[in-house]
Scaffold this motif. Structure first.
Motif, PDB file in Angstrom:
ATOM      1  N   ARG A  74       0.006  -1.736   1.344  1.00 37.47           N
ATOM      2  CA  ARG A  74      -1.006  -1.730   0.344  1.00 37.47           C
ATOM      3  C   ARG A  74      -0.630  -1.201  -0.932  1.00 37.47           C
ATOM      4  O   ARG A  74      -0.119  -0.101  -0.887  1.00 37.47           O
ATOM      5  CB  ARG A  74      -2.299  -0.858   0.991  1.00 37.47           C
ATOM      6  N   ASP A  76      -5.553  -2.376  -4.358  1.00 37.61           N
ATOM      7  CA  ASP A  76      -6.603  -3.441  -3.746  1.00 37.61           C
ATOM      8  C   ASP A  76      -5.806  -4.503  -2.768  1.00 37.61           C
ATOM      9  O   ASP A  76      -6.303  -5.279  -2.239  1.00 37.61           O
ATOM     10  CB  ASP A  76      -7.716  -3.764  -4.437  1.00 37.61           C
ATOM     11  N   CYS A  87      -3.078  -5.865  -0.197  1.00 39.54           N
ATOM     12  CA  CYS A  87      -2.428  -5.707   0.866  1.00 39.54           C
ATOM     13  C   CYS A  87      -1.714  -7.015   1.361  1.00 39.54           C
ATOM     14  O   CYS A  87      -1.832  -8.084   1.024  1.00 39.54           O
ATOM     15  CB  CYS A  87      -3.574  -5.638   2.031  1.00 39.54           C
TER      16      CYS A  87
END
Length: 241
Positions: free
Chosen positions: A58, A61, A63
């Protein structure tokens, strides 16, 4: 800003990401995901990746799952030394060739031997038929032969004179059956010499740090929670037996 890496160092791909990040001074936070406790199936981890496998990353924002994609992302984002994922077209193609092959080659066969030789009989208490073990060893030996004769040949490393992502991904897979007590380097001087070069390029301290859990797997399985591991027993036996 530090990225978050979701890892369990029992996992070969997790070790490759961990070593790469540490070796290249990538700022990261280690988020432990205990695979044998089933933490990958938890609600929080599901927010990171619906694949529900480690490693996962991550970055704010953003991933990302899958170790190869993560390694390539880290190499590009943090501008790591070129040899890891070369800009040269043919050298990069050589790295990509190995990374594309290894999933169904060395990774599949090394993992199978690890489970058949150690985890299934010792952790799950299930006897492994000799013909299954023999077939798994034949497949592993075939992959190791290909690694030597096709991918390494007479070069110091898979892509040439310097360590690359291909070598890193290869060595962590090879160490998996080693963790089950199998000396895959015995009688393979070319493979042993390559292993020594890879270990030196990574640094022995980091190499040992990343692999201490798998090298000590024969002892650590004695401390595993049998009740949790048994939840995965049907799936494991179906996959490997």
């Amino acid at each position: 800003m530090a990225v978050e890496l979701y890892l369990d160092l029992y996992s070969q791909p997790c070790r490759s990401v961990y070593i790469f990040a540490k070796k290249n001074n990538v700022p990261f936070e280690f988020r432990k995901v205990n695979l044998f406790d089933g933490e990958q199936y938890g609600e929080e981890f599901g927010k990171i990746t619906l694949i529900r496998k480690v490693p996962a990353l991550r970055d704010g924002d953003f991933c990302l799952g899958e170790s190869i994609a993560i390694l390539q992302y880290l190499a590009e984002k943090f501008k790591t030394p070129d040899s890891w994922y070369p800009a040269d077209l043919q050298q990069r193609a050589r790295v990509n060739e190995y990374l594309s092959w290894q999933h169904s080659g060395l990774r599949a066969h090394g993992s199978r031997v690890f489970w058949l030789r150690l985890m299934i009989p010792k952790a799950l208490g299930v006897e492994v038929p000799q013909e299954k073990m023999d077939a798994a060893m034949e497949d592993l030996n075939g992959s190791l032969k290909l690694l030597e004769e096709k991918f390494i040949q007479d070069r110091p490393f898979i892509a040439g004179d310097h360590i690359s992502l291909a070598d890193l991904v290869a060595i962590v897979e090879i160490m998996q059956p080693v963790g089950a007590g199998l000396d895959v380097f015995e009688g393979r001087p070319r493979l042993s010499a390559w292993r020594d070069r890879v270990q030196a390029a990574i640094g022995k301290e980091l190499f040992d740090d990343a692999h201490q859990i798998i090298v000590g797997a024969q002892e650590s399985i004695k401390m595993m929670d049998d009740s949790k591991l048994s939840l995965f027993k049907p799936k494991i036996l179906q996959r490997f037996l």
